[in-house]
Design a protein around this motif. Structure first.
Motif, PDB file in Angstrom:
ATOM      1  N   VAL A  28       0.819  -1.210   0.000  1.00 13.33           N
ATOM      2  CA  VAL A  28       0.000   0.000   0.000  1.00 13.33           C
ATOM      3  C   VAL A  28       0.853   1.262   0.000  1.00 13.33           C
ATOM      4  O   VAL A  28       0.603   2.200  -0.768  1.00 13.33           O
ATOM      5  CB  VAL A  28      -0.939  -0.004   1.224  1.00 13.33           C
ATOM      6  N   ARG A  29       1.868   1.296   0.839  1.00 12.74           N
ATOM      7  CA  ARG A  29       2.652   2.534   0.994  1.00 12.74           C
ATOM      8  C   ARG A  29       3.408   2.903  -0.279  1.00 12.74           C
ATOM      9  O   ARG A  29       3.336   4.056  -0.725  1.00 12.74           O
ATOM     10  CB  ARG A  29       3.564   2.400   2.215  1.00 12.74           C
ATOM     11  N   PRO A  30       4.140   1.972  -0.884  1.00 12.62           N
ATOM     12  CA  PRO A  30       4.776   2.344  -2.154  1.00 12.62           C
ATOM     13  C   PRO A  30       3.770   2.698  -3.238  1.00 12.62           C
ATOM     14  O   PRO A  30       4.029   3.581  -4.065  1.00 12.62           O
ATOM     15  CB  PRO A  30       5.598   1.104  -2.525  1.00 12.62           C
ATOM     16  N   ALA A  31       2.616   2.030  -3.251  1.00 12.99           N
ATOM     17  CA  ALA A  31       1.594   2.367  -4.250  1.00 12.99           C
ATOM     18  C   ALA A  31       1.101   3.797  -4.055  1.00 12.99           C
ATOM     19  O   ALA A  31       0.868   4.527  -5.033  1.00 12.99           O
ATOM     20  CB  ALA A  31       0.427   1.386  -4.163  1.00 12.99           C
ATOM     21  N   LEU A  32       0.953   4.227  -2.803  1.00  9.35           N
ATOM     22  CA  LEU A  32       0.560   5.613  -2.541  1.00  9.35           C
ATOM     23  C   LEU A  32       1.565   6.583  -3.156  1.00  9.35           C
ATOM     24  O   LEU A  32       1.191   7.584  -3.770  1.00  9.35           O
ATOM     25  CB  LEU A  32       0.467   5.873  -1.034  1.00  9.35           C
ATOM     26  N   ALA A  33       2.851   6.285  -2.973  1.00  4.86           N
ATOM     27  CA  ALA A  33       3.888   7.167  -3.508  1.00  4.86           C
ATOM     28  C   ALA A  33       3.847   7.221  -5.032  1.00  4.86           C
ATOM     29  O   ALA A  33       3.887   8.306  -5.640  1.00  4.86           O
ATOM     30  CB  ALA A  33       5.259   6.705  -3.020  1.00  4.86           C
ATOM     31  N   LEU A  34       3.756   6.073  -5.668  1.00  2.00           N
ATOM     32  CA  LEU A  34       3.801   6.022  -7.129  1.00  2.00           C
ATOM     33  C   LEU A  34       2.549   6.626  -7.754  1.00  2.00           C
ATOM     34  O   LEU A  34       2.632   7.367  -8.741  1.00  2.00           O
ATOM     35  CB  LEU A  34       3.991   4.576  -7.586  1.00  2.00           C
ATOM     36  N   LEU A  35       1.392   6.346  -7.166  1.00  2.00           N
ATOM     37  CA  LEU A  35       0.149   6.907  -7.706  1.00  2.00           C
ATOM     38  C   LEU A  35       0.065   8.410  -7.447  1.00  2.00           C
ATOM     39  O   LEU A  35      -0.528   9.152  -8.244  1.00  2.00           O
ATOM     40  CB  LEU A  35      -1.059   6.192  -7.105  1.00  2.00           C
ATOM     41  N   ALA A  36       0.647   8.869  -6.344  1.00  2.00           N
ATOM     42  CA  ALA A  36       0.661  10.309  -6.059  1.00  2.00           C
ATOM     43  C   ALA A  36       1.506  11.044  -7.087  1.00  2.00           C
ATOM     44  O   ALA A  36       1.162  12.152  -7.522  1.00  2.00           O
ATOM     45  CB  ALA A  36       1.186  10.561  -4.644  1.00  2.00           C
ATOM     46  N   ALA A  37       2.619  10.436  -7.484  1.00  2.00           N
ATOM     47  CA  ALA A  37       3.445  11.051  -8.524  1.00  2.00           C
ATOM     48  C   ALA A  37       2.670  11.146  -9.834  1.00  2.00           C
ATOM     49  O   ALA A  37       2.681  12.190 -10.516  1.00  2.00           O
ATOM     50  CB  ALA A  37       4.726  10.247  -8.720  1.00  2.00           C
ATOM     51  N   GLU A  38       1.962  10.077 -10.180  1.00  2.00           N
ATOM     52  CA  GLU A  38       1.144  10.111 -11.400  1.00  2.00           C
ATOM     53  C   GLU A  38       0.060  11.171 -11.299  1.00  2.00           C
ATOM     54  O   GLU A  38      -0.276  11.826 -12.291  1.00  2.00           O
ATOM     55  CB  GLU A  38       0.496   8.747 -11.629  1.00  2.00           C
TER      56      GLU A  38
END
Length: 337
Positions: A60-70
């Motif tokens: 979840v945490r890395p996905a938050l980072a990557l989706l936030a960048a997108e």
């Protein structure tokens, strides 16, 4: 490097595909002894170092980072160092948490300390933390976000441990407000850092990073409450932990605090049961029933929804088009494990 979208549109799986090579590359830089244990902790291998296909966590945490960048118009690859850092910090915190809580099972198998011993697990946790810091040490805009999250995380963990020595009743009992602040640090700090790192590494201004940090703190409270509910009533076949696990350890979780805050008959009976101590499994089951009858479970769900709504409001205000990020945030409190 962009996140190619599979037919099913699974955002977390897309993120996992981008994260894992970078995460494996980072782990390869550890001492081989620590790297083997880190591989076990991340679900890549068994205790003997043999590769395995299994549950390496929700990501979840890395996905938050990557989706936030997108969400700010950047390529997700820009946020990979932040995603790796938060996943390493998360793995570090679990390694230490399981020792603190004496948990022997996680994700349907032995915890790191149970498989290798307390000393090796502590050292591996330390190695993961050092490696996390190294991911962002050369990025001036990002490192303060991780540093602040680590401070808040330790503060929240310390509060959670200190609660165990507080009474169930009286002027020194843990309040719901204190619990909320603890959860915002213990769980929300890293979720907030993930989202803030994503937008920051994606080129957004610092003010948006701060908004995402606040969003993550609210999200963390909702996530922790959901975890508390699972810690009492979760299905062991799904959670990988024994039923009533948190209650058995007499942790000051939100459902129990809410149940005790009422003045009904079930709440008073629960108070008496807890004061006498949960000496056996029958008493633990009785306590779980009384928590629910006193409204603790329903109140916990309601408070989780309130904090989730606050997080989504912040997200919608600042990133109104972040559909996948919003869906991921919503999923954190509507889960079974």
């Amino acid at each position: 490097m962009s996140l190619s979208r599979p037919p099913d549109g699974g955002a977390v799986e897309r993120c996992r595909r981008l994260l894992e090579p970078a995460l494996r590359e980072a782990i390869a830089g550890l001492h081989p002894w620590n790297a083997r244990m880190a591989g076990f902790a991340l679900g890549w291998s068994d205790a003997d170092g043999r590769p395995r296909a299994g549950d390496g966590g929700k990501g979840v945490r890395p996905a938050l980072a990557l989706l936030a960048a997108e969400a700010v118009g950047a390529d997700a690859g820009a946020a990979v160092p932040g995603a790796v850092a938060v996943e390493l910090v998360h793995a570090f915190s679990l390694a230490h948490d399981d020792i603190i809580d004496h948990d022997e099972r996680r994700r349907h198998r032995e915890t790191l300390w149970k498989a290798y011993g307390v000393g090796p697990a502590l050292l591996t946790g330390d190695a993961l933390l050092a490696l996390a810091v190294a991911q962002l040490a050369a990025t001036p805009t990002a490192m303060p976000l991780l540093s602040a999250a680590l401070t808040d995380l330790v503060h929240g963990q310390s509060a959670d441990m200190a609660f165990e020595n507080r009474p169930w009743h009286g002027p020194h009992a843990v309040t719901i407000g204190e619990y909320t602040e603890m959860a915002a640090g213990k769980t929300g700090s890293l979720l907030g850092a993930a989202a803030a790192l994503g937008v920051t590494l994606g080129g957004a201004p610092p003010e948006l990073g701060e908004s995402m940090r606040r969003m993550g703190r609210d999200l963390g409270v909702a996530f922790q409450i959901a975890d508390d509910v699972l810690g009492i009533w979760g299905d062991p076949a799904v959670t990988g932990k024994p039923v009533h696990n948190d209650l058995r350890r007499e942790k000051k979780t939100l459902p129990v605090l809410c149940a005790l805050a009422g003045d009904g008959a079930a709440g008073r009976e629960l108070s008496a049961v807890l004061s006498a101590g949960l000496a056996d499994e029958e008493t633990v089951r009785t306590a779980a029933r009384l928590v629910e009858e006193a409204g603790g479970r329903a109140a916990a769900h309601a408070l989780a929804e309130r904090h989730l709504s606050a997080a989504l409001h912040t997200l919608d205000t600042h990133l109104p088009g972040a559909t996948e990020l919003r869906t991921l945030c919503k999923s954190l409190t509507h889960r079974t494990h």
